[in-house]
Design a protein around this motif. Structure first.
Motif, PDB file in Angstrom:
ATOM      1  N   GLY A  39       0.794  -1.219   0.000  1.00  9.95           N
ATOM      2  CA  GLY A  39       0.000   0.000   0.000  1.00  9.95           C
ATOM      3  C   GLY A  39       0.827   1.270   0.000  1.00  9.95           C
ATOM      4  N   LYS A  42       3.863   1.803  -4.562  1.00  7.94           N
ATOM      5  CA  LYS A  42       4.866   1.362  -5.539  1.00  7.94           C
ATOM      6  C   LYS A  42       4.246   1.124  -6.923  1.00  7.94           C
ATOM      7  N   THR A  44       1.360   2.177  -7.990  1.00  2.00           N
ATOM      8  CA  THR A  44       0.802   3.447  -8.475  1.00  2.00           C
ATOM      9  C   THR A  44       1.891   4.268  -9.159  1.00  2.00           C
TER      10      THR A  44
HETATM   11  P1  ADP Z   1       1.863  -0.988  -3.398  1.00  2.00           P
HETATM   12  O1  ADP Z   1       2.090  -1.384  -4.820  1.00  2.00           O
HETATM   13  O2  ADP Z   1       3.032  -0.295  -2.779  1.00  2.00           O
HETATM   14  O3  ADP Z   1       1.419  -2.136  -2.547  1.00  2.00           O
HETATM   15  P2  ADP Z   1      -0.321   0.569  -4.502  1.00  2.00           P
HETATM   16  O4  ADP Z   1       0.337   1.560  -5.374  1.00  2.00           O
HETATM   17  O5  ADP Z   1      -0.939  -0.604  -5.167  1.00  2.00           O
HETATM   18  O6  ADP Z   1       0.682   0.090  -3.365  1.00  2.00           O
HETATM   19  O7  ADP Z   1      -1.447   1.290  -3.662  1.00  2.00           O
HETATM   20  C1  ADP Z   1      -1.225   2.490  -2.922  1.00  2.00           C
HETATM   21  C2  ADP Z   1      -2.526   2.905  -2.283  1.00  2.00           C
HETATM   22  O8  ADP Z   1      -3.408   3.374  -3.283  1.00  2.00           O
HETATM   23  C3  ADP Z   1      -3.254   1.776  -1.568  1.00  2.00           C
HETATM   24  O9  ADP Z   1      -3.868   2.306  -0.418  1.00  2.00           O
HETATM   25  C4  ADP Z   1      -4.274   1.330  -2.584  1.00  2.00           C
HETATM   26  O10 ADP Z   1      -5.396   0.765  -1.964  1.00  2.00           O
HETATM   27  C5  ADP Z   1      -4.610   2.622  -3.299  1.00  2.00           C
HETATM   28  N1  ADP Z   1      -4.977   2.436  -4.702  1.00  2.00           N
HETATM   29  C6  ADP Z   1      -4.200   1.908  -5.666  1.00  2.00           C
HETATM   30  N2  ADP Z   1      -4.810   1.934  -6.859  1.00  2.00           N
HETATM   31  C7  ADP Z   1      -6.029   2.507  -6.642  1.00  2.00           C
HETATM   32  C8  ADP Z   1      -7.137   2.843  -7.478  1.00  2.00           C
HETATM   33  N3  ADP Z   1      -7.107   2.602  -8.786  1.00  2.00           N
HETATM   34  N4  ADP Z   1      -8.215   3.425  -6.905  1.00  2.00           N
HETATM   35  C9  ADP Z   1      -8.230   3.696  -5.591  1.00  2.00           C
HETATM   36  N5  ADP Z   1      -7.224   3.422  -4.742  1.00  2.00           N
HETATM   37  C10 ADP Z   1      -6.138   2.838  -5.251  1.00  2.00           C
END
Ligand code: ADP
Ligand code: MG
Length: 249
Positions: A39, A42, A44
């Motif tokens: 979360g 990364k 994103t």
């Molecule tokens: P990681 O890859 O480091 O585990 P993410 O980048 O997947 O983290 O997610 C970062 C945060 O953004 C998390 O809280 C996740 O739930 C949220 N998140 C990621 N993608 C979306 C999306 N498309 N819509 C809403 N929230 C999102």
């Protein structure tokens, strides 16, 4: 200046600030790992680099050119390739047929191609495919069906397909996730071999610290959407901030 420059990038999903003030520079021809708890943002961040997401703020440049607002295939044509958790290969085809596909696509202009264009007319596509398979040590497996191979070899095949495009920057999102140790080590060796032979920069998101410490020259720790520390592997291990954020100590 790095081959990839990320400046003040922010990204919000509704009420959630997924990324804020992300500044990160990836130096050419290095392996740069991005680690951090679940979360942390990364994936994103990676999505903001390949045109899948557009940041709300900040800039992203590759070789001095902005990537923002470009479509994923344009970014790919600029020399940025992404490798997914699950290798993207054609399961029913042989290893050789799999590699022939991007070679044809390159010749017919679907991919922007450097080396392949240069040798067009002298070397046929078959020779190019064989050369790339030899590069990733899969020539002896060229008649095998892709689905019958180990996960490590599937990753090898996917990388061969990717290398046809001559990427300058490879973005890898947990390339060894779910792999057994032997396949993970196979993948580490593969990435090292590629790195030795080519002018290629790698940015790798990875949970497995064995992989990170085997490959990375720089490590950025992302926590709650923001880079916490950027260091060499030697300096990151005992870093108090890292222990706190990443290991929850
Ligand atoms: P990681 O890859 O480091 O585990 P993410 O980048 O997947 O983290 O997610 C970062 C945060 O953004 C998390 O809280 C996740 O739930 C949220 N998140 C990621 N993608 C979306 C999306 N498309 N819509 C809403 N929230 C999102
Ligand atoms: Mg992720």
């Amino acid at each position: 200046m790095g081959i990839l420059e990320i400046k003040n990038v922010g990204k919000r999903f509704g009420g959630l600030q997924a990324l804020s003030d992300v500044n990160l520079s990836v130096a050419e021809n290095t392996v740069h790992a991005i680690i951090g708890p679940n979360g942390a943002g990364k994936s994103t961040l990676l999505n903001c680099l390949v045109g899948k997401l557009i940041p709300d703020t900040g800039s992203v440049t590759f070789q001095g050119q902005s990537l923002l607002g470009r479509k994923p295939h344009e970014i790919n044509q600029m020399g940025v390739s992404r490798v997914f958790q699950t290798p993207e290969i054609f399961a029913e085809l042989t290893v050789f047929e799999n590699v022939m596909i991007p070679c044809f696509a390159a010749r017919d202009g679907s991919f922007k191609l450097n080396a392949l264009n240069a040798v067009r007319g002298q070397n046929d596509i078959k020779e190019t495919a064989e050369a790339i398979l030899e590069d990733v040590k899969m020539l002896d497996k060229r008649h095998m069906t892709a689905s019958s191979m180990s996960r490590g070899d599937k990753r090898r095949l996917e990388m061969a397909m990717c290398l046809v495009q001559e990427p300058k920057l490879l973005l890898l999102d947990e390339p060894t996730a779910g792999m057994a140790r032997a396949d993970t080590n196979n993948t580490i060796d593969l990435l090292k071999e590629i790195k030795e032979k080519r002018d290629i920069t790698m940015a790798i998101i990875e949970h497995d610290m064995h992989v990170v410490f085997s490959l990375a020259e720089r490590i950025t720790v992302l926590a709650q959407g923001t880079p916490l520390v950027e260091e060499t592997p030697e300096n990151i291990k005992g870093h108090p901030k890292v222990r706190e954020a990443y290991l929850g100590e």
